[in-house]
Design a protein around this motif. Structure first.
Motif, mmCIF file in Angstrom:
data_model
loop_
_atom_site.group_PDB
_atom_site.id
_atom_site.type_symbol
_atom_site.label_atom_id
_atom_site.label_comp_id
_atom_site.label_asym_id
_atom_site.label_seq_id
_atom_site.Cartn_x
_atom_site.Cartn_y
_atom_site.Cartn_z
ATOM 1 N N VAL A 121 -0.859 15.116 -3.346
ATOM 2 C CA VAL A 121 -2.049 14.328 -3.683
ATOM 3 C C VAL A 121 -1.936 12.932 -3.077
ATOM 4 O O VAL A 121 -2.883 12.418 -2.477
ATOM 5 N N ALA A 122 -0.774 12.305 -3.219
ATOM 6 C CA ALA A 122 -0.566 10.956 -2.678
ATOM 7 C C ALA A 122 -0.724 10.939 -1.163
ATOM 8 O O ALA A 122 -1.341 10.023 -0.607
ATOM 9 N N GLU A 123 -0.196 11.947 -0.487
ATOM 10 C CA GLU A 123 -0.307 12.000 0.970
ATOM 11 C C GLU A 123 -1.749 12.190 1.413
ATOM 12 O O GLU A 123 -2.189 11.576 2.393
ATOM 13 N N ARG A 124 -2.506 13.027 0.709
ATOM 14 C CA ARG A 124 -3.920 13.223 1.056
ATOM 15 C C ARG A 124 -4.719 11.949 0.832
ATOM 16 O O ARG A 124 -5.539 11.558 1.656
ATOM 17 N N ARG A 125 -4.493 11.296 -0.293
ATOM 18 C CA ARG A 125 -5.220 10.061 -0.607
ATOM 19 C C ARG A 125 -4.895 8.953 0.390
ATOM 20 O O ARG A 125 -5.765 8.176 0.767
ATOM 21 N N ALA A 126 -3.635 8.858 0.787
ATOM 22 C CA ALA A 126 -3.195 7.777 1.667
ATOM 23 C C ALA A 126 -3.902 7.816 3.014
ATOM 24 O O ALA A 126 -4.120 6.766 3.629
ATOM 25 N N LEU A 127 -4.278 9.000 3.460
ATOM 26 C CA LEU A 127 -4.971 9.114 4.743
ATOM 27 C C LEU A 127 -6.307 8.387 4.746
ATOM 28 O O LEU A 127 -6.794 7.971 5.798
ATOM 29 N N HIS A 128 -6.911 8.229 3.585
ATOM 30 C CA HIS A 128 -8.249 7.654 3.483
ATOM 31 C C HIS A 128 -8.268 6.392 2.621
ATOM 32 O O HIS A 128 -9.276 6.084 2.001
ATOM 33 N N LEU A 170 0.754 -3.807 -9.638
ATOM 34 C CA LEU A 170 1.242 -2.679 -10.429
ATOM 35 C C LEU A 170 2.003 -3.204 -11.643
ATOM 36 O O LEU A 170 2.947 -3.980 -11.492
ATOM 37 N N PRO A 171 1.591 -2.832 -12.859
ATOM 38 C CA PRO A 171 2.290 -3.306 -14.057
ATOM 39 C C PRO A 171 3.755 -2.881 -14.053
ATOM 40 O O PRO A 171 4.103 -1.829 -13.512
ATOM 41 N N ALA A 172 4.596 -3.688 -14.644
ATOM 42 C CA ALA A 172 6.044 -3.443 -14.635
ATOM 43 C C ALA A 172 6.404 -2.090 -15.220
ATOM 44 O O ALA A 172 7.308 -1.415 -14.714
ATOM 45 N N HIS A 173 5.693 -1.657 -16.274
ATOM 46 C CA HIS A 173 6.040 -0.369 -16.889
ATOM 47 C C HIS A 173 5.745 0.807 -15.961
ATOM 48 O O HIS A 173 6.349 1.854 -16.077
ATOM 49 N N LEU A 174 4.837 0.638 -15.002
ATOM 50 C CA LEU A 174 4.583 1.679 -14.006
ATOM 51 C C LEU A 174 5.474 1.493 -12.780
ATOM 52 O O LEU A 174 5.993 2.463 -12.233
ATOM 53 N N ALA A 175 5.641 0.252 -12.342
ATOM 54 C CA ALA A 175 6.453 -0.020 -11.153
ATOM 55 C C ALA A 175 7.883 0.471 -11.320
ATOM 56 O O ALA A 175 8.496 0.946 -10.363
ATOM 57 N N SER A 176 8.396 0.403 -12.521
ATOM 58 C CA SER A 176 9.780 0.835 -12.752
ATOM 59 C C SER A 176 9.934 2.349 -12.697
ATOM 60 O O SER A 176 11.051 2.856 -12.581
ATOM 61 N N ARG A 177 8.831 3.087 -12.744
ATOM 62 C CA ARG A 177 8.902 4.549 -12.722
ATOM 63 C C ARG A 177 8.460 5.157 -11.397
ATOM 64 O O ARG A 177 8.389 6.375 -11.250
ATOM 65 N N VAL A 178 8.163 4.326 -10.389
ATOM 66 C CA VAL A 178 7.779 4.822 -9.066
ATOM 67 C C VAL A 178 9.005 5.448 -8.403
ATOM 68 O O VAL A 178 10.058 4.829 -8.302
ATOM 69 N N VAL A 179 8.843 6.705 -7.957
ATOM 70 C CA VAL A 179 9.957 7.397 -7.298
ATOM 71 C C VAL A 179 9.716 7.592 -5.805
ATOM 72 O O VAL A 179 10.651 7.873 -5.052
ATOM 73 N N HIS A 180 8.457 7.434 -5.373
ATOM 74 C CA HIS A 180 8.151 7.577 -3.949
ATOM 75 C C HIS A 180 6.830 6.863 -3.668
ATOM 76 O O HIS A 180 5.930 6.878 -4.506
ATOM 77 N N THR A 181 6.718 6.273 -2.487
ATOM 78 C CA THR A 181 5.491 5.590 -2.077
ATOM 79 C C THR A 181 5.058 6.101 -0.715
ATOM 80 O O THR A 181 5.868 6.225 0.201
ATOM 81 N N VAL A 182 3.772 6.401 -0.598
ATOM 82 C CA VAL A 182 3.163 6.771 0.680
ATOM 83 C C VAL A 182 2.227 5.623 1.031
ATOM 84 O O VAL A 182 1.326 5.285 0.256
ATOM 85 N N HIS A 183 2.451 5.022 2.170
ATOM 86 C CA HIS A 183 1.657 3.864 2.559
ATOM 87 C C HIS A 183 0.254 4.270 2.993
ATOM 88 O O HIS A 183 0.072 5.291 3.655
ATOM 89 N N GLY A 184 -0.726 3.455 2.606
ATOM 90 C CA GLY A 184 -2.113 3.706 3.003
ATOM 91 C C GLY A 184 -2.227 3.743 4.508
ATOM 92 O O GLY A 184 -1.645 2.919 5.206
ATOM 93 N N ALA A 185 -2.995 4.688 5.027
ATOM 94 C CA ALA A 185 -3.040 4.916 6.474
ATOM 95 C C ALA A 185 -4.279 4.343 7.158
ATOM 96 O O ALA A 185 -4.347 4.339 8.376
ATOM 97 N N MET A 186 -5.253 3.855 6.386
ATOM 98 C CA MET A 186 -6.437 3.287 7.023
ATOM 99 C C MET A 186 -6.102 1.906 7.568
ATOM 100 O O MET A 186 -5.407 1.137 6.939
ATOM 101 N N LEU A 187 -6.630 1.619 8.737
ATOM 102 C CA LEU A 187 -6.417 0.327 9.353
ATOM 103 C C LEU A 187 -7.685 -0.501 9.260
ATOM 104 O O LEU A 187 -8.799 0.026 9.410
ATOM 105 N N ASP A 188 -7.517 -1.775 9.053
ATOM 106 C CA ASP A 188 -8.660 -2.680 8.948
ATOM 107 C C ASP A 188 -8.642 -3.646 10.124
ATOM 108 O O ASP A 188 -8.803 -4.846 9.976
ATOM 109 N N GLU A 189 -8.459 -3.087 11.311
ATOM 110 C CA GLU A 189 -8.346 -3.917 12.522
ATOM 111 C C GLU A 189 -9.460 -3.557 13.497
ATOM 112 O O GLU A 189 -9.352 -2.621 14.268
ATOM 113 N N TYR A 190 -10.543 -4.323 13.440
ATOM 114 C CA TYR A 190 -11.648 -4.095 14.391
ATOM 115 C C TYR A 190 -11.997 -5.370 15.056
ATOM 116 O O TYR A 190 -12.006 -6.406 14.596
#
Length: 73
Positions: free
Chosen positions: A20-27, A53-73
């Motif tokens: 889900v994270a990988e699909r979302r990151a593409l857009h 990101l609140p501390a109670h969530l940030a401490s439980r992140v096990v993997h991050t997929v970086h957003g893939a959309m670029l804002d360079e026009y």
């Protein structure tokens, strides 16, 4: 046997959240995080839903997929 079943469910939950994270990151301009939860196993979280990101969530992140959309026009 219960321990193996729980481990298998957690692995399945992790890979579903990762997909889900990988699909979302593409857009998205925002990073997508896979977060560990005691009740749900793992779930995907869009960083754009929060100012910071609140501390109670940030401490439980096990993997991050970086957003893939670029804002360079």
């Amino acid at each position: 046997m219960t321990a193996l079943s729980t481990l298998d469910m957690n692995a399945h939950s992790y890979f579903e959240a990762l997909a889900v994270a990988e699909r979302r990151a593409l857009h998205s301009f925002f990073d997508q995080h896979v977060v560990e939860d005691e009740d749900l196993g793992y779930f995907a979280l869009d960083e754009g839903d929060y100012n910071a990101l609140p501390a109670h969530l940030a401490s439980r992140v096990v993997h991050t997929v970086h957003g893939a959309m670029l804002d360079e026009y």
